[in-house]
Design an enzyme around this catalytic site. Structure first.
Site, PDB file in Angstrom:
ATOM      1  N   GLY A 118     -21.268  13.459  30.894  1.00  0.00           N
ATOM      2  CA  GLY A 118     -22.640  13.388  31.389  1.00  0.00           C
ATOM      3  C   GLY A 118     -23.198  11.999  31.171  1.00  0.00           C
ATOM      4  N   GLN A 122     -29.738   5.739  29.800  1.00  0.00           N
ATOM      5  CA  GLN A 122     -28.622   5.108  29.071  1.00  0.00           C
ATOM      6  C   GLN A 122     -28.157   3.826  29.751  1.00  0.00           C
ATOM      7  OE1 GLN A 122     -26.384   9.092  28.814  1.00  0.00           O
ATOM      8  NE2 GLN A 122     -25.705   8.023  26.972  1.00  0.00           N
ATOM      9  N   CYS A 176     -21.846  10.871  22.096  1.00  0.00           N
ATOM     10  CA  CYS A 176     -22.766  10.291  23.085  1.00  0.00           C
ATOM     11  C   CYS A 176     -22.259   8.901  23.426  1.00  0.00           C
ATOM     12  CB  CYS A 176     -24.176  10.207  22.506  1.00  0.00           C
ATOM     13  SG  CYS A 176     -25.384   9.520  23.649  1.00  0.00           S
ATOM     14  N   LEU A 177     -22.274   8.566  24.703  1.00  0.00           N
ATOM     15  CA  LEU A 177     -21.808   7.243  25.128  1.00  0.00           C
ATOM     16  C   LEU A 177     -22.700   6.144  24.549  1.00  0.00           C
ATOM     17  CD1 LEU A 177     -20.927   8.064  28.842  1.00  0.00           C
ATOM     18  CD2 LEU A 177     -19.332   7.746  26.928  1.00  0.00           C
ATOM     19  N   HIS A 235     -28.392  18.099  26.025  1.00  0.00           N
ATOM     20  CA  HIS A 235     -28.176  16.733  25.517  1.00  0.00           C
ATOM     21  C   HIS A 235     -28.774  15.704  26.483  1.00  0.00           C
ATOM     22  CE1 HIS A 235     -25.394  13.569  23.640  1.00  0.00           C
ATOM     23  NE2 HIS A 235     -25.710  13.002  24.797  1.00  0.00           N
ATOM     24  N   GLU A 236     -28.532  15.898  27.792  1.00  0.00           N
ATOM     25  CA  GLU A 236     -29.016  14.922  28.786  1.00  0.00           C
ATOM     26  C   GLU A 236     -30.537  14.990  28.936  1.00  0.00           C
ATOM     27  OE1 GLU A 236     -26.945  12.837  29.413  1.00  0.00           O
ATOM     28  OE2 GLU A 236     -25.075  13.915  29.102  1.00  0.00           O
ATOM     29  N   HIS A 250     -32.184  12.996  26.365  1.00  0.00           N
ATOM     30  CA  HIS A 250     -32.214  11.554  26.676  1.00  0.00           C
ATOM     31  C   HIS A 250     -33.461  11.200  27.481  1.00  0.00           C
ATOM     32  CE1 HIS A 250     -28.498   9.782  25.223  1.00  0.00           C
ATOM     33  NE2 HIS A 250     -27.740  10.698  25.801  1.00  0.00           N
TER      34      HIS A 250
HETATM   35  O1  GNR Z   1     -19.333  12.462  27.159  1.00  0.00           O
HETATM   36  C1  GNR Z   1     -20.069  13.152  26.440  1.00  0.00           C
HETATM   37  N1  GNR Z   1     -19.540  14.184  25.744  1.00  0.00           N
HETATM   38  C2  GNR Z   1     -20.303  15.116  25.069  1.00  0.00           C
HETATM   39  C3  GNR Z   1     -19.656  15.956  24.185  1.00  0.00           C
HETATM   40  C4  GNR Z   1     -20.345  16.915  23.489  1.00  0.00           C
HETATM   41  C5  GNR Z   1     -21.701  17.041  23.675  1.00  0.00           C
HETATM   42  C6  GNR Z   1     -22.380  16.208  24.537  1.00  0.00           C
HETATM   43  C7  GNR Z   1     -21.685  15.244  25.246  1.00  0.00           C
HETATM   44  S1  GNR Z   1     -22.518  14.230  26.364  1.00  0.00           S
HETATM   45  C8  GNR Z   1     -21.500  12.791  26.311  1.00  0.00           C
HETATM   46  C9  GNR Z   1     -21.945  11.785  27.336  1.00  0.00           C
HETATM   47  C10 GNR Z   1     -23.355  11.319  27.031  1.00  0.00           C
HETATM   48  O2  GNR Z   1     -23.625  10.594  26.128  1.00  0.00           O
HETATM   49  N2  GNR Z   1     -24.306  11.789  27.781  1.00  0.00           N
HETATM   50  O3  GNR Z   1     -25.575  11.462  27.552  1.00  0.00           O
HETATM   51 NI    NI Z   2     -25.654  11.022  25.414  1.00  0.00          NI
END
Ligand code: GNR
Ligand code: NI
Length: 168
Positions: free
Chosen positions: A46, A51, A92-93, A134-135, A138
């Site tokens: 995601g 980001q 998270c990236l 999670h997104e 953000h």
């Molecule tokens: O690539 C991603 N893997 C992930 C793994 C477990 C829970 C959430 C994520 S999201 C993350 C990519 C990201 O940072 N999205 O904002």
């Molecule tokens: Ni993230």
């Protein structure tokens, strides 16, 4: 298409509140295409526009193993969360190299607009539910490290600050 630079925690730009998208313009389509390229290259499941330093309510995601289901969610909102919660490791990236358990609702109902401007509602479970929550965090300037203890968060922040000063 273009690869976009991903901001890393503790960059204050990740704390911005993202703004609602009023219309699917060519600029938004370009952003979504660039976000897909950036997300797949990372690789990640995601990506939120914030980001890549675009404070708009745009998310791309693909939770499939074979990267065959690119989806974009514009102006997503959670309509309801189930009461059951589960702890699962998240990464998270924008927090590269760290994976920590986060507790979230296992089941949500959300509404969003797709790339064609169609509004839809959907129920999500499992990894999709985790990813959507999670997104959407953000978009509110929130990161998964905010759910960790201050001790753990500070440890992660210090390591990433050191890395930012000494890039490879
Ligand atoms: O690539 C991603 N893997 C992930 C793994 C477990 C829970 C959430 C994520 S999201 C993350 C990519 C990201 O940072 N999205 O904002
Ligand atoms: Ni993230």
């Amino acid at each position: 298409m273009a690869l976009l630079e991903i901001l890393h925690y503790p960059d204050p730009r990740l704390r911005q509140q993202a703004r609602t998208v009023e219309a699917i313009t060519p600029d938004i389509r370009q952003l979504v295409n660039d976000m897909f390229e950036t997300m797949y290259a990372a690789p990640g499941i995601g990506l939120a526009a914030i980001q890549v330093n675009v404070p708009k309510r745009v998310i791309t995601l693909d939770i499939t193993e074979d990267k065959a289901e690119p989806r974009c969610l514009i102006n997503p909102v959670i309509l309801a969360s189930g009461s059951e919660r589960e702890c699962a490791d998240e990464g998270c990236l924008s927090v590269p190299g760290f994976y920590e358990p986060v507790e979230r609702a296992t089941r949500i109902r959300f509404r969003a607009m797709d790339c064609e401007g169609r509004v839809f509602e959907e129920e999500a479970y499992g990894l999709l539910a985790v990813c959507v929550q999670h997104e959407i965090d953000h978009l509110e300037g929130k990161l998964f490290v905010d759910y960790l203890s201050i001790l753990k968060r500070n440890r992660i922040r210090k390591k990433l600050e050191k890395q930012a000063k000494r890039p490879l």
